[in-house]
Design a protein around this motif. Structure first.
Motif, PDB file in Angstrom:
ATOM      1  N   CYS A  86       0.844  -1.194   0.000  1.00 20.76           N
ATOM      2  CA  CYS A  86       0.000   0.000   0.000  1.00 20.76           C
ATOM      3  C   CYS A  86       0.879   1.244   0.000  1.00 20.76           C
ATOM      4  CB  CYS A  86      -0.884   0.023   1.244  1.00 20.76           C
ATOM      5  SG  CYS A  86      -1.797  -1.509   1.527  1.00 20.76           S
ATOM      6  N   ARG A  87       0.302   2.338  -0.517  1.00 19.97           N
ATOM      7  CA  ARG A  87       1.035   3.603  -0.539  1.00 19.97           C
ATOM      8  C   ARG A  87       0.057   4.753  -0.324  1.00 19.97           C
ATOM      9  NH1 ARG A  87       6.031   5.058  -2.797  1.00 19.97           N
ATOM     10  NH2 ARG A  87       6.114   3.057  -3.840  1.00 19.97           N
ATOM     11  N   TYR A  88       0.409   5.621   0.649  1.00 20.48           N
ATOM     12  CA  TYR A  88      -0.349   6.849   0.886  1.00 20.48           C
ATOM     13  C   TYR A  88       0.083   7.904  -0.135  1.00 20.48           C
ATOM     14  CZ  TYR A  88      -2.173   5.186   5.367  1.00 20.48           C
ATOM     15  OH  TYR A  88      -2.836   4.494   6.345  1.00 20.48           O
ATOM     16  N   PRO A  89      -0.726   8.938  -0.367  1.00 25.71           N
ATOM     17  CA  PRO A  89      -0.358   9.981  -1.340  1.00 25.71           C
ATOM     18  C   PRO A  89       0.969  10.678  -1.026  1.00 25.71           C
ATOM     19  CG  PRO A  89      -2.672  10.193  -0.775  1.00 25.71           C
ATOM     20  CD  PRO A  89      -2.083   9.151   0.153  1.00 25.71           C
ATOM     21  N   ASP A  90       1.358  10.733   0.255  1.00 24.31           N
ATOM     22  CA  ASP A  90       2.624  11.382   0.621  1.00 24.31           C
ATOM     23  C   ASP A  90       3.833  10.465   0.440  1.00 24.31           C
ATOM     24  OD1 ASP A  90       2.379   9.615   2.741  1.00 24.31           O
ATOM     25  OD2 ASP A  90       2.360  11.162   4.300  1.00 24.31           O
ATOM     26  N   GLY A  91       3.606   9.250  -0.070  1.00 28.98           N
ATOM     27  CA  GLY A  91       4.698   8.321  -0.338  1.00 28.98           C
ATOM     28  C   GLY A  91       4.942   7.286   0.742  1.00 28.98           C
ATOM     29  N   ARG A  93       4.760   4.051   2.671  1.00 31.30           N
ATOM     30  CA  ARG A  93       4.394   2.700   2.222  1.00 31.30           C
ATOM     31  C   ARG A  93       4.063   1.806   3.399  1.00 31.30           C
ATOM     32  NH1 ARG A  93       7.888  -0.278  -1.768  1.00 31.30           N
ATOM     33  NH2 ARG A  93       5.934  -1.402  -1.816  1.00 31.30           N
ATOM     34  N   VAL A  94       3.181   0.853   3.131  1.00 31.47           N
ATOM     35  CA  VAL A  94       2.787  -0.158   4.112  1.00 31.47           C
ATOM     36  C   VAL A  94       2.865  -1.512   3.422  1.00 31.47           C
ATOM     37  CG1 VAL A  94       0.973  -0.975   5.660  1.00 31.47           C
ATOM     38  CG2 VAL A  94       1.158   1.474   5.165  1.00 31.47           C
ATOM     39  N   GLN A 114       2.045  -6.443   9.744  1.00 32.75           N
ATOM     40  CA  GLN A 114       2.177  -5.256   8.896  1.00 32.75           C
ATOM     41  C   GLN A 114       3.246  -4.313   9.418  1.00 32.75           C
ATOM     42  OE1 GLN A 114      -1.731  -3.518   8.705  1.00 32.75           O
ATOM     43  NE2 GLN A 114      -1.787  -2.992  10.849  1.00 32.75           N
ATOM     44  N   ALA A 115       3.883  -3.633   8.463  1.00 31.85           N
ATOM     45  CA  ALA A 115       4.916  -2.652   8.800  1.00 31.85           C
ATOM     46  C   ALA A 115       4.770  -1.490   7.834  1.00 31.85           C
ATOM     47  CB  ALA A 115       6.301  -3.271   8.657  1.00 31.85           C
TER      48      ALA A 115
END
Length: 118
Positions: A86-91, A93-94, A114-115
């Motif tokens: 996964c990736r948030y708009p601010d970069g 990552r999960v 998860q990390a």
């Protein structure tokens, strides 16, 4: 008679299209999810029981402004494992790795580790 197969296409579609209801359809009514991360350590994982609790978590996660991708999925008999990126708009990552137990083609147990970037 063979047990129903786990629907990996539905898993991919639910994850990548951000559809919590699609993902929830993969869980047995009495499913249990254990989550281990920086807040819920291995000796005290976050435990979700049943479709209501699991559905609330899925609605939260897949309602966020972020991308989700199913990187890998392996199914063998009544067990499966998959990696979600996964990736948030601010970069930020999960990564979430899950091992699941299946019953009649539905997820009965899931352990998710998860990390994420800090």
């Amino acid at each position: 008679m063979a047990s129903p197969a786990f629907d990996t296409d539905t898993l991919r579609r639910g994850i990548e299209e951000h559809t919590a209801s699609t993902l929830l359809s993969l869980y047995a009514d009495d499913a249990e999810v254990r989550i281990v991360d920086r807040e819920a350590q291995p000796s005290r994982p976050r435990v979700l029981r049943g479709r209501d609790e699991i559905g609330a978590m899925l609605e939260d996660v897949y309602g966020r402004d972020m991308t989700h991708a199913l990187e890998h999925c392996v199914v063998q008999g009544d067990r499966a494992a998959f990696l979600e990126s996964c990736r948030y708009p601010d970069g930020v990552r999960v990564l979430a790795e899950s091992v699941i137990a299946l019953r009649d083609g539905k997820i009965s147990e899931q352990i998710m580790i998860q990390a994420w970037d800090e």
